[in-house]
Design an enzyme around this catalytic site. Sequence first.
Site, PDB file in Angstrom:
ATOM      1  N   ASP A   1       6.183   0.456  -9.339  1.00  0.00           N
ATOM      2  CA  ASP A   1       6.162   0.108  -7.762  1.00  0.00           C
ATOM      3  C   ASP A   1       4.838  -0.381  -7.785  1.00  0.00           C
ATOM      4  OD1 ASP A   1       6.610   0.226  -5.001  1.00  0.00           O
ATOM      5  OD2 ASP A   1       5.144   1.856  -4.959  1.00  0.00           O
ATOM      6  N   SER A   2       4.695  -1.060  -6.443  1.00  0.00           N
ATOM      7  CA  SER A   2       3.331  -1.794  -6.120  1.00  0.00           C
ATOM      8  C   SER A   2       2.097  -0.645  -6.040  1.00  0.00           C
ATOM      9  CB  SER A   2       3.400  -2.520  -5.111  1.00  0.00           C
ATOM     10  OG  SER A   2       3.694  -1.660  -3.777  1.00  0.00           O
TER      11      SER A   2
ATOM     12  N   CYS B   1      10.603  -0.016  -6.198  1.00  0.00           N
ATOM     13  CA  CYS B   1       9.882  -0.814  -4.865  1.00  0.00           C
ATOM     14  C   CYS B   1      10.973  -1.831  -4.507  1.00  0.00           C
ATOM     15  CB  CYS B   1       8.577  -1.730  -5.595  1.00  0.00           C
ATOM     16  SG  CYS B   1       7.904  -2.749  -4.791  1.00  0.00           S
TER      17      CYS B   1
ATOM     18  N   THR C   1      10.488  -4.327  -2.401  1.00  0.00           N
ATOM     19  CA  THR C   1       9.889  -5.819  -2.278  1.00  0.00           C
ATOM     20  C   THR C   1      10.174  -6.280  -3.881  1.00  0.00           C
ATOM     21  OG1 THR C   1       8.367  -4.892  -0.963  1.00  0.00           O
ATOM     22  CG2 THR C   1       8.192  -7.107  -1.704  1.00  0.00           C
TER      23      THR C   1
ATOM     24  N   GLU D   1      -1.051   4.107   1.202  1.00  0.00           N
ATOM     25  CA  GLU D   1      -2.049   3.880   0.108  1.00  0.00           C
ATOM     26  C   GLU D   1      -3.426   4.379   0.204  1.00  0.00           C
ATOM     27  OE1 GLU D   1      -1.770   2.438  -3.026  1.00  0.00           O
ATOM     28  OE2 GLU D   1       0.630   2.191  -2.902  1.00  0.00           O
TER      29      GLU D   1
ATOM     30  N   CYS E   1      11.473   0.661   2.117  1.00  0.00           N
ATOM     31  CA  CYS E   1      10.074   0.540   1.314  1.00  0.00           C
ATOM     32  C   CYS E   1       9.907   1.929   0.898  1.00  0.00           C
ATOM     33  CB  CYS E   1       9.021   0.164   2.294  1.00  0.00           C
ATOM     34  SG  CYS E   1       7.490   0.254   1.356  1.00  0.00           S
TER      35      CYS E   1
ATOM     36  N   HIS F   1       7.267   3.376   0.084  1.00  0.00           N
ATOM     37  CA  HIS F   1       6.187   4.087   0.714  1.00  0.00           C
ATOM     38  C   HIS F   1       6.520   4.924   1.771  1.00  0.00           C
ATOM     39  CE1 HIS F   1       3.603   1.359  -1.853  1.00  0.00           C
ATOM     40  NE2 HIS F   1       2.666   1.993  -1.794  1.00  0.00           N
TER      41      HIS F   1
HETATM   42  N1  DGL Z   1       6.762   0.335  -2.046  1.00  0.00           N
HETATM   43  C1  DGL Z   1       7.128  -1.077  -2.019  1.00  0.00           C
HETATM   44  C2  DGL Z   1       8.538  -1.198  -1.272  1.00  0.00           C
HETATM   45  O1  DGL Z   1       9.285  -0.421  -1.685  1.00  0.00           O
HETATM   46  C3  DGL Z   1       6.090  -2.129  -1.707  1.00  0.00           C
HETATM   47  C4  DGL Z   1       5.182  -2.041  -0.827  1.00  0.00           C
HETATM   48  C5  DGL Z   1       4.076  -3.203  -0.682  1.00  0.00           C
HETATM   49  O2  DGL Z   1       3.544  -3.209  -1.804  1.00  0.00           O
HETATM   50  O3  DGL Z   1       4.090  -3.718   0.285  1.00  0.00           O
HETATM   51  O4  DGL Z   1       8.751  -2.386  -0.954  1.00  0.00           O
END
Ligand code: DGL
Length: 274
Positions: A9-10, A72, A74, A151, A182, A184
């Site tokens: 993931d990011s 992730c 994205t 974050e 997302c 997060h």
């Molecule tokens: N957790 C990520 C997602 O599901 C990326 C969030 C990000 O880095 O902007 O898209």
Amino acid sequence: MHKAIGVIDSGVGGLTVAQELMRQLPKERLIYLGDTQRCPYGPRSSTEVKKFTWEMVDFLLEKDIKMLIIACNTATAFTLHELKEKLSIPVIGVIEPGARAAINETVNSHIGVIGTEGTIQSHAYVKALQEINPDLHIQSQACPSFVPMVEQGCLSGKQVEEVVQNALLPMKGEMDTLILGCTHYPLIKNTIQRVMGNQVAIISSSEETAREASTILGFHHLLYKGEETPVHQFYSTGRIEVIAKITEGIFKEYVEHFDSVTIENAILRSLESK
Ligand code: DGL
């Protein structure tokens, strides 16, 4: 040590998927990599997201993983097809599982999707949903303020309430199902649920993704059949403190139960110099 499932993931968002993988596949070993230093991916170009994702994938391939989970949205939106095509191990993203879970849940066929700018602009959810049911009513919205907040470890309280309230105001209406597009966002799910109201089912793709991982591992005869207790490894490209704090928050019961979750700090300088 037996081969692990790689999860990327990011940042910390993919931990919500890792948690569900541990629950559904308790014998499997995970190697998690969060690109905390370069998070968020949401506002970045597809070229940049692809480059960063490949760098994470290369890091995990060196660790000889048996399956890759792109935890992730994205990165899934921009790289899933390419990674599936180029890697010789099974690759799973989080978008199709999320879309399936939402379709399973909705009664009135009105589905909302929230995600990063990148995910929403890619229309990956709309395509995945309409591929299954073209008659759905879909309302999408980017929520760029959520990821930086998460974050920083800011998961509840007045500030989160206000940010979520402001962002989701336009989403309130006919939908009976909202996809957290997302990884997060499940970390602030309680606030999102409160703001949307109990009549809206909140969907995160983690459960369905873990189910798919289980099915695919079984299909390829890759499920771990031995007796070793898994020792998971967590890597972050940035400061370990935040990821450690959030990991502890999410995995409290697992840490106590397995007593085997280890958190390592990998400042991946080599990635930066590639
Ligand atoms: N957790 C990520 C997602 O599901 C990326 C969030 C990000 O880095 O902007 O898209």
